[in-house]
Scaffold this motif. Structure first.
Motif, PDB file in Angstrom:
ATOM      1  N   GLY A   1      -9.166  -1.536   1.578  1.00  0.00           N
ATOM      2  CA  GLY A   1      -9.534  -0.129   1.703  1.00  0.00           C
ATOM      3  C   GLY A   1      -8.341   0.801   1.686  1.00  0.00           C
ATOM      4  O   GLY A   1      -7.290   0.480   2.245  1.00  0.00           O
ATOM      5  N   HIS A   2      -8.519   1.956   1.052  1.00  0.00           N
ATOM      6  CA  HIS A   2      -7.526   3.003   1.271  1.00  0.00           C
ATOM      7  C   HIS A   2      -8.034   3.839   2.437  1.00  0.00           C
ATOM      8  O   HIS A   2      -8.590   4.929   2.286  1.00  0.00           O
ATOM      9  CB  HIS A   2      -7.316   3.847   0.012  1.00  0.00           C
ATOM     10  N   ILE A   3      -7.828   3.288   3.615  1.00  0.00           N
ATOM     11  CA  ILE A   3      -8.422   3.843   4.826  1.00  0.00           C
ATOM     12  C   ILE A   3      -7.644   3.226   5.993  1.00  0.00           C
ATOM     13  O   ILE A   3      -7.327   2.042   5.959  1.00  0.00           O
ATOM     14  CB  ILE A   3      -9.934   3.501   4.822  1.00  0.00           C
TER      15      ILE A   3
ATOM     16  N   GLY B   1      -3.683   1.142  -3.031  1.00  0.00           N
ATOM     17  CA  GLY B   1      -3.682   2.477  -3.608  1.00  0.00           C
ATOM     18  C   GLY B   1      -2.615   3.458  -3.151  1.00  0.00           C
ATOM     19  O   GLY B   1      -1.767   3.144  -2.329  1.00  0.00           O
ATOM     20  N   ASP B   2      -2.667   4.670  -3.721  1.00  0.00           N
ATOM     21  CA  ASP B   2      -1.629   5.712  -3.618  1.00  0.00           C
ATOM     22  C   ASP B   2      -0.348   5.226  -4.300  1.00  0.00           C
ATOM     23  O   ASP B   2       0.629   4.892  -3.650  1.00  0.00           O
ATOM     24  CB  ASP B   2      -1.344   6.120  -2.160  1.00  0.00           C
ATOM     25  N   LYS B   3      -0.375   5.247  -5.633  1.00  0.00           N
ATOM     26  CA  LYS B   3       0.728   4.663  -6.385  1.00  0.00           C
ATOM     27  C   LYS B   3       1.663   5.705  -6.996  1.00  0.00           C
ATOM     28  O   LYS B   3       2.561   5.360  -7.755  1.00  0.00           O
ATOM     29  CB  LYS B   3       0.149   3.749  -7.466  1.00  0.00           C
TER      30      LYS B   3
ATOM     31  N   ASN C   1      -6.361   8.196  -2.590  1.00  0.00           N
ATOM     32  CA  ASN C   1      -6.646   9.598  -2.910  1.00  0.00           C
ATOM     33  C   ASN C   1      -5.651  10.169  -3.922  1.00  0.00           C
ATOM     34  O   ASN C   1      -5.997  11.073  -4.686  1.00  0.00           O
ATOM     35  CB  ASN C   1      -6.667  10.449  -1.635  1.00  0.00           C
ATOM     36  N   HIS C   2      -4.411   9.654  -3.946  1.00  0.00           N
ATOM     37  CA  HIS C   2      -3.444  10.203  -4.899  1.00  0.00           C
ATOM     38  C   HIS C   2      -3.742   9.832  -6.348  1.00  0.00           C
ATOM     39  O   HIS C   2      -3.138  10.383  -7.251  1.00  0.00           O
ATOM     40  CB  HIS C   2      -2.012   9.815  -4.510  1.00  0.00           C
ATOM     41  N   GLU C   3      -4.674   8.926  -6.554  1.00  0.00           N
ATOM     42  CA  GLU C   3      -5.138   8.669  -7.924  1.00  0.00           C
ATOM     43  C   GLU C   3      -6.255   9.641  -8.292  1.00  0.00           C
ATOM     44  O   GLU C   3      -6.802   9.571  -9.395  1.00  0.00           O
ATOM     45  CB  GLU C   3      -5.621   7.217  -8.052  1.00  0.00           C
TER      46      GLU C   3
ATOM     47  N   GLY D   1      -4.749   1.411   4.526  1.00  0.00           N
ATOM     48  CA  GLY D   1      -3.662   2.248   4.017  1.00  0.00           C
ATOM     49  C   GLY D   1      -3.859   3.687   4.402  1.00  0.00           C
ATOM     50  O   GLY D   1      -4.630   4.015   5.305  1.00  0.00           O
ATOM     51  N   HIS D   2      -3.147   4.537   3.727  1.00  0.00           N
ATOM     52  CA  HIS D   2      -3.257   5.994   3.779  1.00  0.00           C
ATOM     53  C   HIS D   2      -2.430   6.681   4.865  1.00  0.00           C
ATOM     54  O   HIS D   2      -1.845   7.718   4.612  1.00  0.00           O
ATOM     55  CB  HIS D   2      -4.723   6.444   3.869  1.00  0.00           C
ATOM     56  N   SER D   3      -2.381   6.152   6.085  1.00  0.00           N
ATOM     57  CA  SER D   3      -1.628   6.881   7.112  1.00  0.00           C
ATOM     58  C   SER D   3      -0.168   6.430   7.195  1.00  0.00           C
ATOM     59  O   SER D   3       0.576   6.872   8.063  1.00  0.00           O
ATOM     60  CB  SER D   3      -2.318   6.783   8.473  1.00  0.00           C
ATOM     61  N   HIS D   4       0.254   5.556   6.282  1.00  0.00           N
ATOM     62  CA  HIS D   4       1.672   5.270   6.073  1.00  0.00           C
ATOM     63  C   HIS D   4       2.372   4.589   7.235  1.00  0.00           C
ATOM     64  O   HIS D   4       3.569   4.778   7.443  1.00  0.00           O
ATOM     65  CB  HIS D   4       2.427   6.561   5.715  1.00  0.00           C
ATOM     66  N   ILE D   5       1.643   3.801   8.000  1.00  0.00           N
ATOM     67  CA  ILE D   5       2.292   3.092   9.107  1.00  0.00           C
ATOM     68  C   ILE D   5       2.068   1.588   8.983  1.00  0.00           C
ATOM     69  O   ILE D   5       1.265   1.131   8.182  1.00  0.00           O
ATOM     70  CB  ILE D   5       1.746   3.556  10.478  1.00  0.00           C
TER      71      ILE D   5
ATOM     72  N   THR E   1       0.839  -1.195   0.000  1.00  0.00           N
ATOM     73  CA  THR E   1       0.000   0.000   0.000  1.00  0.00           C
ATOM     74  C   THR E   1       0.875   1.247   0.000  1.00  0.00           C
ATOM     75  O   THR E   1       2.045   1.188   0.397  1.00  0.00           O
ATOM     76  CB  THR E   1      -0.966   0.004   1.215  1.00  0.00           C
ATOM     77  N   ASP E   2       0.325   2.348  -0.490  1.00  0.00           N
ATOM     78  CA  ASP E   2       1.015   3.640  -0.458  1.00  0.00           C
ATOM     79  C   ASP E   2       2.442   3.561  -1.000  1.00  0.00           C
ATOM     80  O   ASP E   2       3.375   4.117  -0.422  1.00  0.00           O
ATOM     81  CB  ASP E   2       0.992   4.197   0.976  1.00  0.00           C
ATOM     82  N   THR E   3       2.589   2.880  -2.125  1.00  0.00           N
ATOM     83  CA  THR E   3       3.923   2.746  -2.713  1.00  0.00           C
ATOM     84  C   THR E   3       4.417   4.073  -3.292  1.00  0.00           C
ATOM     85  O   THR E   3       5.620   4.294  -3.383  1.00  0.00           O
ATOM     86  CB  THR E   3       3.924   1.679  -3.825  1.00  0.00           C
ATOM     87  N   HIS E   4       3.516   4.954  -3.679  1.00  0.00           N
ATOM     88  CA  HIS E   4       3.891   6.306  -4.125  1.00  0.00           C
ATOM     89  C   HIS E   4       5.064   6.327  -5.107  1.00  0.00           C
ATOM     90  O   HIS E   4       5.959   7.172  -5.005  1.00  0.00           O
ATOM     91  CB  HIS E   4       4.189   7.201  -2.912  1.00  0.00           C
ATOM     92  N   GLY E   5       5.063   5.396  -6.028  1.00  0.00           N
ATOM     93  CA  GLY E   5       6.081   5.403  -7.081  1.00  0.00           C
ATOM     94  C   GLY E   5       7.406   4.752  -6.723  1.00  0.00           C
ATOM     95  O   GLY E   5       8.301   4.684  -7.559  1.00  0.00           O
TER      96      GLY E   5
HETATM   97 ZN   LIG Z   1      -0.263   7.558   0.799  1.00  0.00          ZN
END
Ligand SMILES: [Zn+2]
Ligand SMILES: *[C@@H]1O[C@H](CO)[C@@H](O)[C@H](O)[C@H]1NC(C)=O
Ligand SMILES: *[C@@H]1O[C@H](CO)[C@@H](O)[C@H](O)[C@H]1NC(C)=O
Ligand SMILES: *[C@@H]1O[C@H](CO)[C@@H](O)[C@H](O)[C@H]1NC(C)=O
Ligand SMILES: *[C@@H]1O[C@H](CO)[C@@H](O)[C@H](O)[C@H]1NC(C)=O
Ligand SMILES: *[C@@H]1O[C@H](CO)[C@@H](O)[C@H](O)[C@H]1NC(C)=O
Ligand SMILES: [Zn+2]
Length: 586
Positions: free
Chosen positions: A232-234, A89-91, A124-126, A264-268, A42-46
């Protein structure tokens, strides 16, 4: 059954030398395989090209592909077990591989999609730009490979004819290959209000009151499914307890079935137990973590959930897959492709040097190893604006902590580093204010609750807060032979990480930080300089402080009173600083 093609470790030339480990080989904690096994990102952000200055995260997306293939071969095929791959998500937004192309994510999504995910959804980043949303919808959500695997229960895409259509599928039904386990999959994005015009997000709690969910639960009664999965992205837990409320509602529809959430989403790293038959796993961020979760057995009255946070590196991948060599042919090909893309995007170009590591929250704000300290004391004072107002005796420069995205690691500063650490451009605004007013703005913005728009990406683990509330604590690991890294605390205790590390302390990061100013009297005027996007909050804080000093006896300022300051962005000043270090170090 076709055997995997394993190739020896040759072929990919890297611009960086292999690491020499400073640390002893740690004893890794293994995986407890179950009937149904999940690998979660999750939250791989590239971050598909590994972490070139951090050996604990030295695997790239090709190594991950190799790992998946070998894991499948050694642990799943021909056994009474199944493996499902999930991403939540958040790729993009965070690494040059995704962000140096236009639109953002153009080429990184092709690489990402080479992993054969069983369940995909969006973050959300999508949803920030129409181009990004269209790219995600057309190239992934309805693509040949993923059209039956992409799920979003509460996000809709606005198509070219202005119709709202599901972003992929509202739900999917999976029957697994080996154990024939029947799984109903849903997916919820957190209550995100700032989507662009090509998408609509309905709050999950509202979506769950709609008729289709009720009908779905009636047609997928207990005798027709073995478990429900919610990708979930949550976050599993947050101050609003959104996912807990989602769970309470879902439980009313599916009273006695295992529900496994991925968050996901809060990066922990986090793991939460909702009830006897429901848990949620969150697997960190930036391809630092590969989450593992097993459910054994979803149909038993005594179901066991087991979680593990795998450090995203070759050592861990080799260990958990039982691989002799980690490289498969497909994986090696993908690593090569990533390397080629990095070169074409010039991401390996060295443009500066970082003399020591600087941290967002692993060092206190006043430490010389804190990145905000570096910014406010060394980098931001280099800002030269258009304003040369001699009457002004001093200046304060304020930035929000969320504008810095990642720790800065000692070593080469490549074109990629800016994308990782300070990706956003900014405009400067200023107000001329009495010093006694200007100096209080920081306190007003920091004393209140977290301003999510401003705050650092390293939010607190609510699990550790939950644990602290229960009087439960994990030991602080201080073994100098171990590298500094994750020592996670969650609902199952202190041993979730696969790799033992030296604990990193986490220090509080406020909403905003600012430069210092010397020897200014309270009544003299100063220029208060800040990011354009903070102007609403700064104006409100200023009015609040003025009211304290002057009662209602002053004219409230408005956004139109904020003036353009000019000058280079923080990102540019940061690059110049790193570049000067390179010259200094020659
Ligand atoms: Zn993220
Ligand atoms: C990126 O993707 C585009 C569109 O598919 C393609 O034309 C281009 O060659 C790719 N660039 C690289 C560097 O792979
Ligand atoms: C449930 O399973 C666990 C682990 O397999 C076992 O230790 C425990 O005794 C079981 N409990 C019951 C009530 O069967
Ligand atoms: C501080 O300001 C006062 C009054 O303007 C001046 O006399 C003094 O030298 C200044 N001190 C420093 C350290 O600049
Ligand atoms: C500033 O205050 C106004 C008036 O109370 C409010 O409408 C607005 O949302 C506030 N802006 C921010 C960014 O908090
Ligand atoms: C700052 O000055 C430059 C050169 O005079 C001008 O081009 C630029 O628009 C100014 N920037 C702002 C924000 O006023
Ligand atoms: Zn997010």
């Amino acid at each position: 059954m076709k055997l995997l093609e394993i190739v020896a470790c040759v072929g990919v030339t890297t611009a960086f030398p292999t690491f020499f480990s400073l640390w002893k080989e740690p004893d890794l904690r293994g995986l407890q395989l179950g009937k149904i096994n999940f690998l979660h990102t999750t939250d791989t952000h590239g971050w598909l090209g590994s972490h070139l200055t951090q050996e604990d995260f030295d695997a790239d997306w090709g190594d991950f592909l190799s790992f998946v293939e070998i894991f499948q071969e050694n642990h799943i095929n021909g056994k009474n077990r199944d493996l499902l791959l999930v991403d939540t998500g958040d790729k993009r937004d965070g690494n040059g591989i995704s962000d140096a192309t236009s639109p953002v994510g153009l080429n990184s999504s092709q690489i990402f999609n080479e992993i054969d995910y069983d369940i995909l959804t969006l973050g959300n980043h999508e949803l920030y730009t129409p181009e990004g949303t269209c790219l995600e919808y057309y190239n992934t959500a309805i693509s040949e490979n993923f059209k039956d695997k992409y799920v979003s229960s509460n996000v809709e895409f606005i198509d070219d004819d202005n119709n709202a259509v599901p972003f992929g599928n509202k739900y999917i039904y999976i029957e697994t290959k080996n154990t024939k386990t029947r799984i109903l999959v849903l997916s919820f994005l957190f209550d995100f209000q700032r989507s662009n015009e090509r998408a609509v997000v309905t709050p999950a709690l509202e979506e769950l009151d709609k008729k289709w969910i009720k009908r779905l639960s009636e047609s997928y009664k207990m005798d027709r499914i073995d478990m429900v999965v919610v990708a979930g992205h949550i976050p599993p837990s947050d101050p609003d307890n959104e996912l807990r409320q989602v769970h309470d509602k879902l439980r009313s529809y599916f009273p006695d079935v295992v529900i496994q959430y991925f968050g996901g989403h809060s990066h922990i790293r986090d793991f939460v137990r909702f009830d006897e038959k429901a848990t949620c796993l969150q697997s960190g961020k930036f391809s630092e973590t590969l989450g593992f979760l097993s459910v054994d057995d979803p149909n038993s009255n005594n179901v066991t959930f087991s979680r593990r946070y795998i450090d995203f590196n070759k050592r861990s991948f080799r260990y958990h897959s039982n691989a002799k060599s980690l490289r498969t042919k497909k994986g090696a090909r993908l690593s090569k492709k990533i390397h080629k893309l990095r070169n074409e995007l010039s991401l390996n170009d060295v443009i500066g040097y970082i003399p020591q590591s600087y941290y967002l929250s692993a060092r206190p704000l006043d430490s010389p190893e804190n990145i905000y300290n570096l910014l406010t004391n060394v980098i931001l004072p280099n800002l030269v604006g258009n304003v040369t107002d001699d009457a002004v005796m001093g200046r304060l420069i304020m930035i929000n902590t969320g504008s810095v995205r990642y720790d800065l690691h000692e070593g080469k500063f490549t074109r990629d580093t800016t994308y990782n650490v300070i990706p956003f451009p900014n405009e400067w605004k200023y107000l001329t204010l009495p010093y006694k007013v200007a100096k209080l703005i920081e306190r007003v913005l920091n004393d209140g609750p977290i301003i999510y728009k401003f705050s650092s990406p390293e939010m607190l683990s609510y699990s550790s807060i939950r644990a602290a509330n229960k009087g439960f604590k994990c030991p602080f690991i201080d073994d100098p032979d171990l590298s500094e890294g994750f020592t996670t605390i969650d609902d199952d205790g202190c041993e979730g990480d696969d790799t033992p590390h030296r604990s990193q302390k986490r220090y509080h990061v406020p909403n905003v930080v600012q430069t210092k100013i010397n020897n200014v009297s309270d009544d003299s005027l100063v220029n208060f300089v800040f990011y354009e996007f903070m102007k609403g909050h700064v104006v409100n804080a200023t009015n609040e402080i003025m009211t304290r000093f002057y009662g209602s006896n002053f004219k409230k300022i408005t956004i139109s009173d904020t003036k353009n300051y000019g000058g280079k962005s923080t990102k540019t000043l940061f690059n110049e600083w790193a570049h000067n270090n390179l010259n200094d170090s020659i």
